[in-house]
Design an enzyme around this catalytic site. Structure first.
Site, PDB file in Angstrom:
ATOM      1  N   ARG A 226       2.119  -8.495  -7.711  1.00 10.02           N
ATOM      2  CA  ARG A 226       2.534  -7.166  -8.176  1.00 10.02           C
ATOM      3  C   ARG A 226       3.988  -7.166  -8.654  1.00 10.02           C
ATOM      4  O   ARG A 226       4.490  -6.159  -9.119  1.00 10.02           O
ATOM      5  CB  ARG A 226       2.380  -6.143  -7.037  1.00 10.02           C
ATOM      6  CG  ARG A 226       0.947  -5.980  -6.609  1.00 10.02           C
ATOM      7  CD  ARG A 226       0.699  -4.713  -5.865  1.00 10.02           C
ATOM      8  NE  ARG A 226       0.939  -3.521  -6.640  1.00 10.02           N
ATOM      9  CZ  ARG A 226       0.152  -3.073  -7.619  1.00 10.02           C
ATOM     10  NH1 ARG A 226      -0.922  -3.737  -7.949  1.00 10.02           N
ATOM     11  NH2 ARG A 226       0.444  -1.975  -8.261  1.00 10.02           N
TER      12      ARG A 226
ATOM     13  N   LYS B 240       8.553 -11.596   2.427  1.00 12.39           N
ATOM     14  CA  LYS B 240       7.757 -11.636   1.191  1.00 12.39           C
ATOM     15  C   LYS B 240       8.036 -10.417   0.320  1.00 12.39           C
ATOM     16  O   LYS B 240       8.048 -10.517  -0.912  1.00 12.39           O
ATOM     17  CB  LYS B 240       6.265 -11.684   1.533  1.00 12.39           C
ATOM     18  CG  LYS B 240       5.374 -11.269   0.372  1.00 12.39           C
ATOM     19  CD  LYS B 240       3.940 -11.055   0.783  1.00 12.39           C
ATOM     20  CE  LYS B 240       3.158 -10.293  -0.269  1.00 12.39           C
ATOM     21  NZ  LYS B 240       3.322  -8.835  -0.214  1.00 12.39           N
ATOM     22  N   ASN B 241       8.258  -9.273   0.931  1.00 10.96           N
ATOM     23  CA  ASN B 241       8.435  -8.059   0.133  1.00 10.96           C
ATOM     24  C   ASN B 241       9.893  -7.792  -0.245  1.00 10.96           C
ATOM     25  O   ASN B 241      10.232  -6.707  -0.703  1.00 10.96           O
ATOM     26  CB  ASN B 241       7.810  -6.856   0.847  1.00 10.96           C
ATOM     27  CG  ASN B 241       6.285  -6.963   0.826  1.00 10.96           C
ATOM     28  OD1 ASN B 241       5.739  -7.781   0.090  1.00 10.96           O
ATOM     29  ND2 ASN B 241       5.611  -6.155   1.627  1.00 10.96           N
TER      30      ASN B 241
ATOM     31  N   VAL C 228      -0.996   5.383   3.823  1.00  9.49           N
ATOM     32  CA  VAL C 228      -0.286   4.812   2.666  1.00  9.49           C
ATOM     33  C   VAL C 228      -1.257   4.363   1.575  1.00  9.49           C
ATOM     34  O   VAL C 228      -1.042   4.624   0.391  1.00  9.49           O
ATOM     35  CB  VAL C 228       0.639   3.652   3.108  1.00  9.49           C
ATOM     36  CG1 VAL C 228       1.377   3.068   1.902  1.00  9.49           C
ATOM     37  CG2 VAL C 228       1.639   4.137   4.154  1.00  9.49           C
TER      38      VAL C 228
ATOM     39  N   ASP D 250       1.327  -2.371   6.591  1.00  7.05           N
ATOM     40  CA  ASP D 250       1.051  -3.813   6.654  1.00  7.05           C
ATOM     41  C   ASP D 250       0.958  -4.330   8.095  1.00  7.05           C
ATOM     42  O   ASP D 250       0.522  -5.438   8.337  1.00  7.05           O
ATOM     43  CB  ASP D 250       2.144  -4.583   5.912  1.00  7.05           C
ATOM     44  CG  ASP D 250       2.315  -4.069   4.503  1.00  7.05           C
ATOM     45  OD1 ASP D 250       1.466  -4.362   3.669  1.00  7.05           O
ATOM     46  OD2 ASP D 250       3.271  -3.315   4.256  1.00  7.05           O
TER      47      ASP D 250
ATOM     48  N   CYS E 149      -3.085  -7.187  -3.598  1.00  5.84           N
ATOM     49  CA  CYS E 149      -4.266  -6.988  -2.757  1.00  5.84           C
ATOM     50  C   CYS E 149      -5.082  -5.789  -3.184  1.00  5.84           C
ATOM     51  O   CYS E 149      -4.544  -4.781  -3.637  1.00  5.84           O
ATOM     52  CB  CYS E 149      -3.827  -6.823  -1.312  1.00  5.84           C
ATOM     53  SG  CYS E 149      -3.249  -8.355  -0.640  1.00  5.84           S
TER      54      CYS E 149
HETATM   55  N1  EPU Z   1       1.609   4.630  -5.858  1.00  2.77           N
HETATM   56  C1  EPU Z   1       1.200   5.438  -6.902  1.00  2.77           C
HETATM   57  N2  EPU Z   1       1.738   5.225  -8.151  1.00  2.77           N
HETATM   58  C2  EPU Z   1       2.663   4.249  -8.390  1.00  2.77           C
HETATM   59  C3  EPU Z   1       3.084   3.421  -7.314  1.00  2.77           C
HETATM   60  C4  EPU Z   1       2.536   3.643  -6.041  1.00  2.77           C
HETATM   61  O1  EPU Z   1       0.358   6.327  -6.719  1.00  2.77           O
HETATM   62  O2  EPU Z   1       3.108   4.091  -9.538  1.00  2.77           O
HETATM   63  C5  EPU Z   1       1.002   4.825  -4.519  1.00  2.77           C
HETATM   64  C6  EPU Z   1       0.165   3.599  -4.117  1.00  2.77           C
HETATM   65  O3  EPU Z   1      -1.129   3.642  -4.676  1.00  2.77           O
HETATM   66  C7  EPU Z   1       0.178   3.699  -2.606  1.00  2.77           C
HETATM   67  C8  EPU Z   1       1.549   4.293  -2.314  1.00  2.77           C
HETATM   68  O4  EPU Z   1       2.004   4.894  -3.527  1.00  2.77           O
HETATM   69  O5  EPU Z   1      -0.821   4.601  -2.180  1.00  2.77           O
HETATM   70  C9  EPU Z   1       2.572   3.306  -1.821  1.00  2.77           C
HETATM   71  O6  EPU Z   1       2.696   2.242  -2.730  1.00  2.77           O
HETATM   72  P1  EPU Z   1       4.071   1.470  -2.928  1.00  2.77           P
HETATM   73  O7  EPU Z   1       4.505   1.602  -4.336  1.00  2.77           O
HETATM   74  O8  EPU Z   1       5.015   1.872  -1.847  1.00  2.77           O
HETATM   75  O9  EPU Z   1       3.613  -0.028  -2.680  1.00  2.77           O
HETATM   76  P2  EPU Z   1       4.016  -1.320  -3.483  1.00  2.77           P
HETATM   77  O10 EPU Z   1       5.445  -1.304  -3.865  1.00  2.77           O
HETATM   78  O11 EPU Z   1       2.990  -1.620  -4.525  1.00  2.77           O
HETATM   79  C10 EPU Z   1       4.854  -2.664  -1.400  1.00  2.77           C
HETATM   80  C11 EPU Z   1       4.445  -3.949  -0.739  1.00  2.77           C
HETATM   81  C12 EPU Z   1       3.128  -3.751  -0.009  1.00  2.77           C
HETATM   82  C13 EPU Z   1       3.312  -2.639   1.022  1.00  2.77           C
HETATM   83  C14 EPU Z   1       3.814  -1.362   0.352  1.00  2.77           C
HETATM   84  C15 EPU Z   1       4.122  -0.274   1.348  1.00  2.77           C
HETATM   85  C16 EPU Z   1       5.383  -5.570  -2.223  1.00  2.77           C
HETATM   86  C17 EPU Z   1       5.160  -6.644  -3.215  1.00  2.77           C
HETATM   87  N3  EPU Z   1       4.291  -4.978  -1.753  1.00  2.77           N
HETATM   88  O12 EPU Z   1       3.823  -2.398  -2.338  1.00  2.77           O
HETATM   89  O13 EPU Z   1       2.846  -4.961   0.656  1.00  2.77           O
HETATM   90  O14 EPU Z   1       2.098  -2.400   1.661  1.00  2.77           O
HETATM   91  O15 EPU Z   1       5.001  -1.650  -0.415  1.00  2.77           O
HETATM   92  O16 EPU Z   1       5.083  -0.689   2.256  1.00  2.77           O
HETATM   93  O17 EPU Z   1       6.499  -5.277  -1.828  1.00  2.77           O
HETATM   94  C18 EPU Z   1       1.550  -6.620   1.618  1.00  2.77           C
HETATM   95  O18 EPU Z   1       2.620  -7.209   1.851  1.00  2.77           O
HETATM   96  O19 EPU Z   1       0.432  -7.007   2.064  1.00  2.77           O
HETATM   97  C19 EPU Z   1       1.578  -5.435   0.781  1.00  2.77           C
HETATM   98  C20 EPU Z   1       0.485  -4.873   0.280  1.00  2.77           C
END
Ligand code: EPU
Length: 439
Positions: free
Chosen positions: A97, A23-24, A333, A311, A121
């Site tokens: 997202r 999914k990611n 995280v 996750d 989420c």
């Molecule tokens: N963060 C910031 N500013 C930003 C971006 C992120 O402060 O501009 C912070 C977030 O708030 C968080 C941390 O950095 O505390 C990590 O966020 P990250 O950007 O790594 O997460 P993401 O890209 O939004 C993806 C997955 C998530 C998974 C995380 C960490 C997708 C669509 N989502 O999210 O997946 O938990 O990476 O591995 O790829 C899930 O599958 O249930 C899910 C939430």
């Protein structure tokens, strides 16, 4: 209407299920296809909501999308990319997202983009500041509107130096998808290096990008003028695989997860073994089971790759309610990913959450108002309850808890789970779960 699942629990899950593409990763490879001049073909694509949302968004932008869910193949033809109407894009706001990752490709193709406010989420604030800062560094103009973000780059995008304050998965992907066709060199330090990101790099390289990854989280990209299409098979979903593994442990079951891939799961497998779970790895997948006897408590913290994934945390916590002694789970995280434990407590689990950083690391959330550490004391039998799915992974954890608990539970709002778990109802039935839809 939100669907409700009746779960008659207390029986082990046994049998075999298959996991397909991650999914990611899959939706991001779909976005990458926008950068090409030729059609792309992605295989091992699961039927999940995020794939539908990205397909709709790509279609709105003129990409011809052809998805065969049975075969798991999607063809994406970007030869007629065009601007979409803001109102149409808006209609998809709040469901995923991924839209934020359209910025770079749309800027390259059209010179501007509108990105609706994001969904996903509710597990913390989930800001997009790193994304917007990154785009500005490439020379984009970013304007916030009432419903989203307008971005333009009339003079093109130029390579730059970027340092991420935290190795964000999304911001790393944003940089890659923008840098590959920006003029000149980009150096990204503090990058995330999750296997899903490495597979995105594989895709971009197949399209003609030039990039290298150093061991110190630095990625260097040399922009090119044109990219072609790709043919690629997605890496398997290591979060789904680990979720079923935790379900086997919590229900004292035995599940063969066809498609699970050891190299992306070594940290999870080490933890699973420490807790007392058994597994056997083959070329076709991983067989997970509860070997009988007691499970062990552990001290664990979530972290970016190669650490223990955030996750993986929620499903494993359900299994830890069945381990002897005190387990500590420090979530580093997301600041708010332990809220789901309140329903587990109602089901009989003994879990306390704390604001302090328990465990080894001092994380970004220590000494602030976030209950991001949990102490789980077990084993405690779980009782059936009526519970409402809070988010994707929390929702799957509630299914596991209901399946492990004696008696009949009702799980409300199960559709959120299909955002990330393909055909989860038929998989549950294939594992002999006694579940029935109420409406
Ligand atoms: N963060 C910031 N500013 C930003 C971006 C992120 O402060 O501009 C912070 C977030 O708030 C968080 C941390 O950095 O505390 C990590 O966020 P990250 O950007 O790594 O997460 P993401 O890209 O939004 C993806 C997955 C998530 C998974 C995380 C960490 C997708 C669509 N989502 O999210 O997946 O938990 O990476 O591995 O790829 C899930 O599958 O249930 C899910 C939430």
């Amino acid at each position: 209407m939100e669907r409700i699942l009746r779960v008659n629990g207390g029986k082990p899950l046994t049998g075999e299920i298959t996991v397909r593409g991650a999914k990611n990763f899959v939706p991001k490879a779909m976005v990458a296809s926008l950068l090409g001049t030729q059609p792309s073909v992605l295989s091992n694509v699961p039927r999940i909501r995020d794939v539908d949302v990205v397909s709709e968004l790509l279609t709105l932008h003129g990409v011809r999308v052809n998805y065969d869910p049975g075969a798991g193949t999607i063809t994406l033809d970007p030869s007629n990319v065009e601007s979409a109407h803001v109102a149409d894009i808006d209609a998809l706001a709040g469901s995923s997202r991924i839209p934020i990752l359209f910025c770079g490709p749309l800027l390259h193709r059209l010179g501007e983009a509108f990105i609706p406010d994001l969904g996903g989420c509710n597990i913390g604030g989930r800001p997009i500041d790193f994304h917007l800062d990154t785009l500005r560094r490439f020379g984009a103009e970013v304007t916030r509107t009432e419903t989203g973000t307008h971005i333009s780059a009339k003079n093109g995008l130029k390579g730059t130096k970027i340092h991420l304050p935290y190795p964000s998965v999304g911001a790393t992907e944003q940089t890659l998808l923008t840098a590959v066709m920006a003029e000149g060199l980009t150096e990204l330090s503090g990058a995330a290096i999750e296997p899903e990101i490495m597979d995105l790099i594989n895709v971009l390289q197949k399209m003609g990008a030039i990039m290298s990854v150093d061991t110190d989280r630095t990625i260097r990209i040399e922009g090119v003028k044109e990219l072609s299409g790709f043919r690629h098979t997605s890496l398997p979903d290591r979060i789904e695989a680990a979720s079923w593994a935790s379900a086997a442990l919590a229900t004292k079951g035995d599940i063969f997860v066809r498609g699970a891939h050891q190299p992306d799961m070594t940290t999870f497998l080490n933890t699973y073994r420490k807790v007392g779970g058994a597994f056997d790895i083959s070329d076709e997948g991983i067989h997970f089971w509860h070997p009988g006897g007691e499970l062990n408590s552990i001290v664990l913290e979530t972290n970016v790759h190669p650490g223990f994934m955030t996750d993986w945390q929620q499903p494993l916590v359900v299994a830890l309610t069945q381990a002897r002694g005190l387990s500590i789970m420090h979530e580093t995280v997301y600041e708010d990913r332990l809220g789901f434990t309140s329903a587990l407590k109602e089901m009989g689990a003994n879990i306390q959450t704390y604001r302090e950083c328990l465990g080894g690391l001092q994380c970004r959330f220590g000494q602030r108002n976030y209950r991001h550490s949990a102490v789980i004391s077990g084993p405690t039998p779980l009782r059936a309850a009526d519970i409402t799915v809070p988010d994707l992974r929390g929702g799957f954890s509630y299914l596991i808890a209901a399946l492990a608990a004696e008696g009949t539970s009702r799980v409300y709002g199960i559709d959120v789970i299909s955002r990330g778990y393909e055909h989860f109802l038929s998989k549950l039935r294939a594992l002999n779960a006694d579940v029935e839809l109420e409406n």
